[in-house]
Design an enzyme around this catalytic site. Structure first.
Site, PDB file in Angstrom:
ATOM      1  CG  ASP A  30      50.164  -0.572  56.279  1.00  0.00           C
ATOM      2  OD1 ASP A  30      51.300  -1.094  56.405  1.00  0.00           O
ATOM      3  OD2 ASP A  30      49.804  -0.028  55.231  1.00  0.00           O
ATOM      4  CB  ILE A  31      52.429  -5.433  58.066  1.00  0.00           C
ATOM      5  CG1 ILE A  31      53.057  -6.434  59.009  1.00  0.00           C
ATOM      6  CG2 ILE A  31      53.296  -5.188  56.860  1.00  0.00           C
ATOM      7  CD1 ILE A  31      53.116  -7.852  58.451  1.00  0.00           C
ATOM      8  CG  ASN A  44      48.992   5.641  48.082  1.00  0.00           C
ATOM      9  OD1 ASN A  44      48.841   6.850  48.206  1.00  0.00           O
ATOM     10  ND2 ASN A  44      49.608   4.913  48.995  1.00  0.00           N
ATOM     11  CD  GLN A  90      47.066   0.655  43.481  1.00  0.00           C
ATOM     12  OE1 GLN A  90      46.861   1.436  42.561  1.00  0.00           O
ATOM     13  NE2 GLN A  90      46.223  -0.307  43.803  1.00  0.00           N
ATOM     14  CG  HIS A 150      44.694  -0.634  49.533  1.00  0.00           C
ATOM     15  ND1 HIS A 150      45.267  -1.078  48.356  1.00  0.00           N
ATOM     16  CD2 HIS A 150      45.653   0.096  50.158  1.00  0.00           C
ATOM     17  CE1 HIS A 150      46.514  -0.661  48.283  1.00  0.00           C
ATOM     18  NE2 HIS A 150      46.765   0.064  49.349  1.00  0.00           N
ATOM     19  CG  HIS A 158      46.724   3.832  52.911  1.00  0.00           C
ATOM     20  ND1 HIS A 158      47.836   3.147  53.361  1.00  0.00           N
ATOM     21  CD2 HIS A 158      46.681   3.613  51.570  1.00  0.00           C
ATOM     22  CE1 HIS A 158      48.430   2.544  52.343  1.00  0.00           C
ATOM     23  NE2 HIS A 158      47.752   2.809  51.240  1.00  0.00           N
TER      24      HIS A 158
HETATM   25  P1  5GP Z   1      49.841   0.986  48.852  1.00  0.00           P
HETATM   26  O1  5GP Z   1      51.287   1.403  48.830  1.00  0.00           O
HETATM   27  O2  5GP Z   1      49.553  -0.017  47.747  1.00  0.00           O
HETATM   28  O3  5GP Z   1      48.874   2.141  48.840  1.00  0.00           O
HETATM   29  O4  5GP Z   1      49.602   0.287  50.244  1.00  0.00           O
HETATM   30  C1  5GP Z   1      49.961  -1.022  50.517  1.00  0.00           C
HETATM   31  C2  5GP Z   1      50.150  -1.136  52.012  1.00  0.00           C
HETATM   32  O5  5GP Z   1      50.129  -2.500  52.362  1.00  0.00           O
HETATM   33  C3  5GP Z   1      51.478  -0.571  52.509  1.00  0.00           C
HETATM   34  O6  5GP Z   1      51.230   0.520  53.390  1.00  0.00           O
HETATM   35  C4  5GP Z   1      52.147  -1.754  53.213  1.00  0.00           C
HETATM   36  O7  5GP Z   1      52.793  -1.384  54.405  1.00  0.00           O
HETATM   37  C5  5GP Z   1      50.981  -2.684  53.464  1.00  0.00           C
HETATM   38  N1  5GP Z   1      51.351  -4.099  53.455  1.00  0.00           N
HETATM   39  C6  5GP Z   1      52.199  -4.714  52.593  1.00  0.00           C
HETATM   40  N2  5GP Z   1      52.279  -6.026  52.879  1.00  0.00           N
HETATM   41  C7  5GP Z   1      51.437  -6.247  53.934  1.00  0.00           C
HETATM   42  C8  5GP Z   1      51.100  -7.411  54.662  1.00  0.00           C
HETATM   43  O8  5GP Z   1      51.556  -8.536  54.402  1.00  0.00           O
HETATM   44  N3  5GP Z   1      50.220  -7.255  55.693  1.00  0.00           N
HETATM   45  C9  5GP Z   1      49.687  -6.042  56.014  1.00  0.00           C
HETATM   46  N4  5GP Z   1      48.843  -5.989  57.052  1.00  0.00           N
HETATM   47  N5  5GP Z   1      49.994  -4.919  55.336  1.00  0.00           N
HETATM   48  C10 5GP Z   1      50.861  -5.024  54.299  1.00  0.00           C
END
Ligand code: 5GP
Ligand code: ZN
Length: 149
Positions: A36-37, A92, A99, A105, A107
């Protein structure tokens, strides 16, 4: 593995295709895992099915099972590589649950006894017959629908 086509505007589909670079740690026929970035803690990994399904509830069972099957190995690797005391595995689902990327996905978040992450979340209580009612409602949803074949 059957599944939806890639969604051209989806960030994770772009990462799966290699159109956007990622720090990949594992790739299988049906899923990839990458860093995660913006990690909650360093070593935070995302596990992403290759086919585009916006939410967990839309995943074919075989694909969900595949991701489940690689989680223990991934979690062992994250814990060993980071020296974490533990880890959270979280999905999420929906904006209400945080999310932000509509491509289902998992984590894997390494955790440390002294880290600043605000967890666990607060717990509430059932009152009266709420617990039994809730059990009934969820069980009813899980029963096969007689209209389905
Ligand atoms: P969500 O909030 O949908 O459960 O998780 C999305 C995750 O994707 C976040 O933790 C965010 O930091 C990560 N993320 C967003 N953009 C990028 C990206 O361009 N590259 C990577 N490796 N992770 C990303
Ligand atoms: Zn996607």
């Amino acid at each position: 593995m059957s599944g939806n086509a890639h969604e051209p505007s989806c960030l994770f589909c772009k990462i799966v295709r290699g159109d956007i670079p990622s720090s990949k740690v594992l790739e299988t026929e049906d899923a990839i895992a990458f860093l995660d970035i913006h990690p909650v803690n360093k070593g935070h990994v995302l596990v992403v099915p290759k086919h585009h399904h916006p939410h967990l509830v839309e995943l074919p069972e075989a694909l969900a099972a595949h991701v489940g099957s690689i989680l223990p190995r991934l979690c062992r690797a994250v814990q060993a590589a980071t020296g974490a005391d533990g880890f959270n595995v979280i999905i999420n689902n929906g904006t209400a649950a945080g999310q932000t990327v509509d491509h289902g996905h998992w984590h894997i978040i390494p955790r440390f006894h002294d880290d600043p992450v605000e967890w666990p979340w607060p717990h509430s209580e059932y009152v009266g017959d709420e617990l039994g009612q809730m059990r009934f409602r969820i069980e009813r949803e899980l029963r096969p629908n007689p209209n389905d074949d």
